[in-house]
Design a protein around this motif. Structure first.
Motif, short mmCIF file in Angstrom:
data_model
loop_
_atom_site.label_atom_id
_atom_site.label_comp_id
_atom_site.label_asym_id
_atom_site.label_seq_id
_atom_site.Cartn_x
_atom_site.Cartn_y
_atom_site.Cartn_z
N ILE A 215 -6.76 -1.61 -4.13
CA ILE A 215 -5.97 -0.42 -3.80
C ILE A 215 -6.44 0.81 -4.58
O ILE A 215 -6.37 1.93 -4.09
CB ILE A 215 -4.47 -0.67 -4.09
N HIS A 255 -2.59 6.57 -1.50
CA HIS A 255 -3.59 6.77 -0.45
C HIS A 255 -4.80 7.53 -1.00
O HIS A 255 -5.95 7.24 -0.63
CB HIS A 255 -2.99 7.52 0.74
N TYR A 258 -6.83 5.06 -3.03
CA TYR A 258 -7.44 3.99 -2.22
C TYR A 258 -8.86 4.35 -1.78
O TYR A 258 -9.73 3.48 -1.69
CB TYR A 258 -6.56 3.71 -1.00
N ALA A 261 -11.28 3.00 -4.19
CA ALA A 261 -11.06 1.63 -4.65
C ALA A 261 -12.38 0.86 -4.75
O ALA A 261 -13.27 1.01 -3.92
CB ALA A 261 -10.10 0.90 -3.72
N GLY A 264 -12.91 -1.57 -1.72
CA GLY A 264 -12.47 -0.99 -0.47
C GLY A 264 -13.26 -1.44 0.75
O GLY A 264 -12.80 -1.32 1.88
N LEU A 270 -5.46 1.61 4.60
CA LEU A 270 -4.28 1.26 3.81
C LEU A 270 -3.05 1.83 4.49
O LEU A 270 -3.04 2.99 4.91
CB LEU A 270 -4.40 1.83 2.40
#
Length: 302
Positions: A215, A255, A258, A261, A264, A270
């Protein structure tokens, strides 16, 4: 309730979403009430059918030919659980997870084997039923944001299992994180107790690590995880331990994080959703994560 097994009766049109709950702890258990018994007695038992057993290597070798970068990492194997400090399920019960060792190669060759059902033993006892399976224990997190949304990822279409499905953040706690590559020999009682404690701690540290990596939120934005149970996907009998975690950031900030991340690449998007939307998304989750939603729903119904 911690000792009842629940069976899913939904999603007949998509067998991959079917699940059952192996362990449900709707009150949420802190680390002090979750222990581990770690040892080779909870390792996988080889199947007596030599041809079936040899298919594990054959399938792994085929995978390696297609993807030489595959890594055969060691994983904790789920071997069941027991209640601690109580003969009955009470408000103050504790859970002891029974864990052995397995690896990714054996997972691919048993749980993901096209003949995976042939590895199962006919038994109502799940640990007996799955004694020939690798059954690495996955983990998943129900993460609640400061604005009371739940975080859900959509899996990349490039991943091997359930591409495009919705999932909760998660992965696996890793034996290597605490220096375990194999079982130790001649461990005395104090050494075994210390090892059990280290593995138990890794169960909680591991899920925090997965949330941070997938995240992008900082670890100090998360509360201490609460263990809420173990679900099992009916297809491939894959088990996953679930935890409830609160994040002190709102969904807008999350967000933003993210996009940076570390892991990811495994997901494409997300979502931060309320319960009503989460219930709809759960219909498009792999069974073990559908079970995670059921565990969370039980928690909210207390």
């Amino acid at each position: 309730m911690a000792s009842t097994i629940f069976h899913n009766s939904t999603a007949a049109e998509d067998p991959g979403t079917a699940f059952k709950l192996l362990l449900s702890c709707p009150s949420g258990l802190p680390p002090s009430r979750v222990s581990v018994d770690f040892g080779r007695s909870f390792d996988r038992i080889p199947h007596p059918d030599v041809i079936l057993e040899s298919s594990i290597k054959e399938i792994w070798d085929q995978r390696l030919l297609k993807n030489p970068s595959l890594y055969n990492g060691t994983k904790f194997r789920y071997g069941g659980f027991s209640l601690s400090n109580s003969r009955t399920v009470r408000a103050d019960y504790s859970i002891c997870l029974h864990l052995g060792l397995t690896d990714y190669r054996t997972f691919v060759g048993t749980n993901l084997n096209p003949l995976w059902e042939n590895f199962l033993v006919s038994s109502d006892d799940d640990t007996v039923k799955c004694q020939h399976m690798a059954n690495p224990l996955g983990n998943g997190a129900i993460v609640e944001t400061s604005d009371k949304k739940i975080l859900v990822l959509q899996r990349s279409h490039n991943v091997g299992e359930f591409p495009g499905y919705y999932v909760f953040p998660g992965g696996h706690s890793e034996p290597q994180e605490i220096g375990i590559s194999s079982h130790l020999t001649n461990t005395d009682s104090s050494g075994q107790a210390a090892l059990n404690d280290a593995v138990s701690k890794e169960m909680f540290d591991g899920i925090v690590r997965e949330v941070v990596e997938e995240i992008g939120v900082p670890a100090d934005s998360l509360t201490e995880p609460e263990f809420i149970g173990v679900s099992q996907r009916v297809v491939n009998v894959r088990p996953t331990a679930f935890f409830f975690v609160r994040c002190n950031l709102d969904s807008t900030k999350i967000h933003e994080l993210y996009s940076k991340a570390q892991d990811g690449y495994e997901s494409t998007q997300l979502f931060a959703v309320p319960m009503e939307e989460l219930e709809r998304m759960a219909l498009r989750m792999p069974g073990c994560h559908c079970g995670g939603f059921a565990l969370y729903k039980s928690m909210t119904n207390i």
